[in-house]
Design an enzyme around this catalytic site. Structure first.
Site, PDB file in Angstrom:
ATOM      1  N   ALA A 264       0.851  -1.184   0.000  1.00 38.30           N
ATOM      2  CA  ALA A 264       0.000   0.000   0.000  1.00 38.30           C
ATOM      3  C   ALA A 264       0.887   1.234   0.000  1.00 38.30           C
ATOM      4  O   ALA A 264       2.097   1.134   0.211  1.00 38.30           O
ATOM      5  CB  ALA A 264      -0.889   0.020   1.240  1.00 38.30           C
ATOM      6  N   MET A 265       0.257   2.402  -0.203  1.00 42.04           N
ATOM      7  CA  MET A 265       1.040   3.632  -0.307  1.00 42.04           C
ATOM      8  C   MET A 265       0.356   4.773   0.440  1.00 42.04           C
ATOM      9  O   MET A 265      -0.839   5.004   0.295  1.00 42.04           O
ATOM     10  CB  MET A 265       1.219   3.976  -1.790  1.00 42.04           C
ATOM     11  CG  MET A 265       2.041   5.206  -2.045  1.00 42.04           C
ATOM     12  SD  MET A 265       3.757   5.027  -1.430  1.00 42.04           S
ATOM     13  CE  MET A 265       4.077   6.721  -0.987  1.00 42.04           C
ATOM     14  N   HIS A 299      -0.220   1.056   9.341  1.00 44.40           N
ATOM     15  CA  HIS A 299       1.090   1.494   8.848  1.00 44.40           C
ATOM     16  C   HIS A 299       0.949   2.733   7.956  1.00 44.40           C
ATOM     17  O   HIS A 299       1.628   3.738   8.166  1.00 44.40           O
ATOM     18  CB  HIS A 299       1.739   0.342   8.076  1.00 44.40           C
ATOM     19  CG  HIS A 299       3.077   0.659   7.475  1.00 44.40           C
ATOM     20  ND1 HIS A 299       4.260   0.338   8.079  1.00 44.40           N
ATOM     21  CD2 HIS A 299       3.410   1.277   6.316  1.00 44.40           C
ATOM     22  CE1 HIS A 299       5.270   0.736   7.333  1.00 44.40           C
ATOM     23  NE2 HIS A 299       4.781   1.316   6.242  1.00 44.40           N
ATOM     24  N   GLU A 300       0.063   2.667   6.995  1.00 45.26           N
ATOM     25  CA  GLU A 300      -0.093   3.807   6.069  1.00 45.26           C
ATOM     26  C   GLU A 300      -0.643   5.018   6.818  1.00 45.26           C
ATOM     27  O   GLU A 300      -0.240   6.147   6.568  1.00 45.26           O
ATOM     28  CB  GLU A 300      -0.994   3.441   4.886  1.00 45.26           C
ATOM     29  CG  GLU A 300      -0.575   2.192   4.115  1.00 45.26           C
ATOM     30  CD  GLU A 300       0.889   2.133   3.711  1.00 45.26           C
ATOM     31  OE1 GLU A 300       1.505   3.200   3.515  1.00 45.26           O
ATOM     32  OE2 GLU A 300       1.437   1.007   3.610  1.00 45.26           O
ATOM     33  N   HIS A 303       2.110   6.744   8.727  1.00 46.84           N
ATOM     34  CA  HIS A 303       3.011   7.510   7.864  1.00 46.84           C
ATOM     35  C   HIS A 303       2.606   8.986   7.784  1.00 46.84           C
ATOM     36  O   HIS A 303       3.428   9.828   7.443  1.00 46.84           O
ATOM     37  CB  HIS A 303       3.003   6.942   6.444  1.00 46.84           C
ATOM     38  CG  HIS A 303       4.078   5.933   6.162  1.00 46.84           C
ATOM     39  ND1 HIS A 303       5.387   6.103   6.537  1.00 46.84           N
ATOM     40  CD2 HIS A 303       4.032   4.745   5.495  1.00 46.84           C
ATOM     41  CE1 HIS A 303       6.099   5.057   6.123  1.00 46.84           C
ATOM     42  NE2 HIS A 303       5.302   4.219   5.498  1.00 46.84           N
ATOM     43  N   GLU A 322      10.426   4.326   7.132  1.00 47.24           N
ATOM     44  CA  GLU A 322       9.910   2.949   7.097  1.00 47.24           C
ATOM     45  C   GLU A 322      10.223   2.169   8.376  1.00 47.24           C
ATOM     46  O   GLU A 322       9.345   1.508   8.938  1.00 47.24           O
ATOM     47  CB  GLU A 322      10.410   2.203   5.868  1.00 47.24           C
ATOM     48  CG  GLU A 322       9.905   2.786   4.542  1.00 47.24           C
ATOM     49  CD  GLU A 322       8.384   2.878   4.442  1.00 47.24           C
ATOM     50  OE1 GLU A 322       7.678   2.263   5.259  1.00 47.24           O
ATOM     51  OE2 GLU A 322       7.890   3.594   3.532  1.00 47.24           O
TER      52      GLU A 322
HETATM   53  N1  PHE Z   1       5.845   3.446   1.153  1.00 45.65           N
HETATM   54  C1  PHE Z   1       5.071   2.253   1.084  1.00 45.65           C
HETATM   55  C2  PHE Z   1       4.933   1.752   2.506  1.00 45.65           C
HETATM   56  O1  PHE Z   1       5.735   1.109   3.058  1.00 45.65           O
HETATM   57  C3  PHE Z   1       5.640   1.154   0.298  1.00 45.65           C
HETATM   58  C4  PHE Z   1       5.748   1.389  -1.143  1.00 45.65           C
HETATM   59  C5  PHE Z   1       6.965   1.673  -1.700  1.00 45.65           C
HETATM   60  C6  PHE Z   1       4.646   1.282  -1.950  1.00 45.65           C
HETATM   61  C7  PHE Z   1       7.109   1.876  -3.050  1.00 45.65           C
HETATM   62  C8  PHE Z   1       4.770   1.461  -3.296  1.00 45.65           C
HETATM   63  C9  PHE Z   1       6.015   1.749  -3.842  1.00 45.65           C
HETATM   64  O2  PHE Z   1       4.057   2.066   3.190  1.00 45.65           O
HETATM   65 ZN    ZN Z   2       5.830   2.329   4.855  1.00 47.78          ZN
END
Ligand code: PHE
Ligand code: ZN
Length: 867
Positions: A264-265, A299-300, A303, A322
């Site tokens: 996920a992002m 997690h998302e 962030h 991360e």
């Molecule tokens: N940043 C995202 C996460 O760890 C991971 C991710 C990296 C998703 C690159 C897509 C591309 O939450």
């Molecule tokens: Zn992450």
């Protein structure tokens, strides 16, 4: 050939972007992207007066305007990779117009379509596939986004921030305007357009603001969003309670798509998710799927503070966001489920993937020094070892100290792009502590080894514990220096209880240190590394009896489990040696009685019991061997499973029956019930007796929840019986319309212990439902086979190596990011016996020579082949 980027070469950007106004004229075949940017020279930048150079990737430039005037081709240099303008003033407005082709974008980076929905993925360097830009995380700008699209095909148009206006256009089109009030790096940009249904909720923050929560999915999945929404609310509440962190916009959106390279992002206000981490109902998702969703949604969400509000200066700092965010989601999940079960899961994952990475050719520090393709550094080292390093701060500073430090870090660096050093310094400053030595955890690769030696001094009533540390020296790197390693310990008396005053955290800072425990009433038994207090490997002489004692009595539940695993591991490794010597196998009675004790202990909950009664995996056992023979490992482990099944048959049967019936509810009691029941089933079915096979067949036919259905299927697919083929056919007929469930069908066959597994995988690669372009499907079949079925992947004739290499090459032309994950399964080639290692090397060389191989795959393969 490909350029290598070094951390030491970091330079601030020569230009900054204050704002970007984007217009998307969406069309799957050909989308027009217009960008209007306000730029200026960076007062803190390096050498002044140079040209403006923007990143691009596979873009077709239509026009460029500088301060409103269209530039002619002599005034700029452009290709698909960059746009350079030599002559620009201090401050200026730049307008570009480019064409892109979302439906043909199979790399799934930038703007692409997934089952007809437009979506984006910009981390790490995908925004440059949308428009020319300063695509680096330390350039933070305010974004507005206008989306224009066909109204009937794309009624829903989403981007970051708040929706500020909408309207109609001629030809059945419409538009929506979004505005994100927070400055952000381009990797957090997102856009979604499609015909989606919304599962809504609200959350009232601790200061009383109401936040709209929206989960957007394909209409057919509208009944599978409840758990993701509940997880989101729980995460929002938890971050307020634990760290005093509140959400900062009035809307939070999550969109689920079927084609996604990762989990996920965390795009600002508009997370985009692999549907695997959103969609669940008890009939289609297992207990582990539910926990995965809860963890990834959190997690998302986390962030938003650790990543978005305070972001990374450059991609070498990835673990800054991360490692920290994984630590936060692990702590959250521990509070939501069970602390010890969560810790065991996290440590097992670390050991399986990260320890292997650290022992192989791709070993790198959590903050890498260089890379060719950044996408190759979204690794378990950066994520999981990074989280362990963050945990060290908490272990050293205590929970309150950690909270204070985290708040100080976020306050001092809000709206900035910073480094791992900034994090460590903020933690130190807030706690008035000296944390300089922790820096070494960021710059040294490899799993540290701690050697422990305890001595009992009868006459003095004292116990001395000598700890020494060592690390693998990395080629081309400076000698490793000693790390700060907190080791949590306790001393047990003969009654199995901690001796008062002996529960401590020892701080190992030197190559070797001795710690003394005095005034002890009796000879103690050491419990060391409680809660897995540091990401190290422990070496210590301990008898089977001592391990069995710890397994039964340690006050630390993690170490109770750990002692059992260590005992099983030693016994299994002894049997592997016997297999290799062609000597007869015999099961140690100690393991049987330890298992019997656990099985009949009424005080243990089902989840812990199931974990304690699981043997270390073939992957973990292989890590302990200097030259791996996968057949020997498989035989030894299979032998122990059957012997334990046989010796404890009556107990397994009783356990199974006691836990056979219950509800499909996803709660702690039912999850525990299912886990121990399914563990018993595995041991029973391994006996291959008609009455035990019948149990699996019965469970497979009657199960209404996916956890029990899947577990029965796993057991049946491991066999070679008429029931196996029937189950495979039935599963397919029932679930062919549910992609996430069908992924399980591919994965379970790929991971089966049956000798037919490889032939099945080859046949499945030609199945009409197999699709190399869909990352979940490709991973389910190919990655799960190559990384999760050692005995079949490493068949001695090398046919599986050849098959996987062929698939990697084919996939590389479609999606290099996913291909490079799969090709990593060859990384450990040097650790295998000569026959296999030669065959693996030959496949790596064939891939390395393949014309047009991507830089993603070539970086991995070249590293694996080095020296
Ligand atoms: N940043 C995202 C996460 O760890 C991971 C991710 C990296 C998703 C690159 C897509 C591309 O939450
Ligand atoms: Zn992450």
């Amino acid at each position: 050939m490909h350029e290598r980027i070094y951390r030491k070469d970091y330079q601030a950007s020569e230009f900054l972007v204050d704002s970007v106004d984007l217009v998307f004229e969406l069309d799957p075949a050909e989308t027009v992207v217009k960008a209007k940017m306000q730029l200026r020279r960076n007062p803190d930048g390096p050498a002044r007066g140079g040209p403006l150079r923007l990143h691009g990737d596979e873009l077709e430039l239509r026009s460029v305007r500088l301060n409103g005037t269209r530039l002619d081709v002599s005034q700029f240099e452009a290709d698909s990779q960059s746009l350079a303008i030599a002559d620009v003033p201090e401050r200026f407005q730049l307008e570009t117009e480019v064409l892109i082709h979302p439906a043909q974008n199979t790399k799934l980076m930038g703007l692409y379509t997934s089952s007809g929905t437009f979506c984006t993925q910009c981390e790490a360097e995908g925004f440059r596939r949308i428009t020319y830009y300063l695509d680096r995380p330390d350039v933070m700008a305010r974004f507005t986004t206008r989306i224009e699209a066909d109204r009937s095909s794309y009624p829903i148009l989403l981007s970051n921030g708040n929706r500020v206006a909408r309207g109609d256009l001629p030809n059945g089109r419409h538009w929506v305007q979004w505005e994100d009030p927070f400055r952000k790096p381009s990797y957090l940009f997102a856009l979604v357009a499609g015909d989606l249904a919304c599962h809504e909720g609200t959350f009232t923050t601790s200061s009383g603001r109401e936040v709209a929560l929206e989960i957007w999915v394909e209409p057919a999945n509208a009944d599978k969003c409840g758990h993701a929404l509940a997880s989101l609310k729980a995460a929002m509440k938890w971050d307020e309670d634990r760290y005093g962190l509140e959400y900062d916009l009035d809307i939070y959106m999550i969109v689920a798509v079927d084609d996604f390279n990762m989990g996920a992002m965390e795009n600002k206000g508009l997370n985009i998710f692999n549907s695997k981490y959103v969609l669940a109902k008890p009939s289609t998702a297992t207990d582990d799927d539910y926990e995965g969703i809860e963890g990834v949604v959190a997690h998302e969400y986390f962030h938003n503070w650790t990543g978005n509000r305070v972001t990374c200066r450059d991609w070498f700092q990835l673990t800054l966001k991360e490692g920290l965010t994984v630590f936060r989601d692990q702590e959250f999940s521990a509070d939501m489920t069970s602390r010890e079960v969560q810790r065991i899961k996290d440590v097992t994952r670390l050991r399986t993937a990260q320890f292997a990475e650290d022992a192989g050719p791709l070993a790198h520090p959590i903050r890498p020094e260089s890379y060719i393709e950044m996408n190759n550094f979204y690794t378990s080292t950066v994520y999981e070892k990074g989280a362990e390093v963050v945990r060290l701060y908490q272990t050293l500073l205590g929970r309150d100290g950690f909270r204070k430090g985290l708040r100080h870090y976020l306050e001092t660096h809000d709206a900035r792009a910073v480094t791992c050093d900034d994090f460590r310094e903020a933690m130190a400053e807030a706690n008035d502590a000296d944390l300089t030595q922790l820096e070494r955890w960021y710059s040294q690769a490899g799993t540290p080894i701690v050697h422990a030696n305890g001595v009992w001094h009868e006459s003095a009533g004292a116990y001395t514990l000598t700890l020494s540390q060592s690390q693998r020296a990395m080629p081309k790197e400076t000698e490793p220096r000693p790390l700060t390693i907190p080791i949590c310990v306790g001393l047990l008396g003969a009654n199995g209880k901690d001796i008062p005053g002996t529960v401590r955290t020892l701080e190992l800072n030197e190559p070797e240190q001795t710690f003394t425990f005095e005034n002890l009433p009796e000879r103690p038994i050491l419990s060391i590394g409680r809660g897995f207090s540091a990401p190290i490997k422990l070496e210590m002489k301990r008898s089977h009896e001592e391990l069995a004692f710890l397994m039964a009595h340690d006050s630390d539940p993690f170490n109770r489990w750990e002692a059992g695993q260590e005992l099983a591991k030693r016994i299994l490794l002894g049997l592997v040696a016997r297999v290799l010597e062609k000597r007869p196998l015999e099961l140690d009675e100690g393991l049987v009685s330890a298992f019997r004790k656990v099985l009949s202990d009424p005080s243990l909950d089902g989840s812990i019991k199931a974990l304690t009664l699981a043997l270390p995996s073939e992957e973990l056992l292989s890590q302990e061997l200097s030259l791996v023979d996968p057949d020997a490992v498989h035989r030894a482990r299979g032998f122990v499973i059957r012997e334990l099944g046989l010796a404890l048959r009556a107990e397994w049967m009783r356990t199974y029956e006691q836990h056979a019936r219950g509800a499909d509810a996803i709660d702690k009691a039912q999850i525990g019930r299912r886990r121990i029941k399914n563990r018993a089933l595995r041991y029973l079915v391994a006996l291959e007796a008609p009455d035990t096979i019948a149990l699996a067949v019965e469970q497979f036919g009657a199960a209404t929840g996916m956890t029990e259905y899947e577990a029965a299927f796993v057991s049946l697919v491991d066999l070679d019986s008429a029931e196996t083929d029937r189950a495979i056919a039935e599963f397919y007929e029932r679930w062919r319309g549910e992609p996430l469930v069908l992924d399980k069908w591919f994965r379970i066959q790929a991971m089966s212990g049956s000798p037919l597994a490889f032939d099945r995988v080859v046949a499945l690669s030609k199945h009409p439902d197999f699709n190399l372009a869909n990352p979940n499907r490709a991973r389910s079949l190919l990655y799960c086979f190559a990384a999760g079925n050692p005995v079949a992947f490493h068949r001695a004739d090398g046919r599986a190596y050849r098959f996987i290499a062929d698939q990697v090459v084919e996939l590389d032309a479609i999606n290099p990011q996913v291909a490079s994950r799969i090709v990593s399964s060859f990384n450990q080639w040097k650790r295998y016996e000569p026959g296999r290692s030669g065959l693996m090397k030959a496949e790596l060389e064939r891939i390395a020579r393949w014309p047009g191989i991507s830089k993603d795959v070539s970086e991995i393969v070249e590293r694996a082949l080095e020296r």
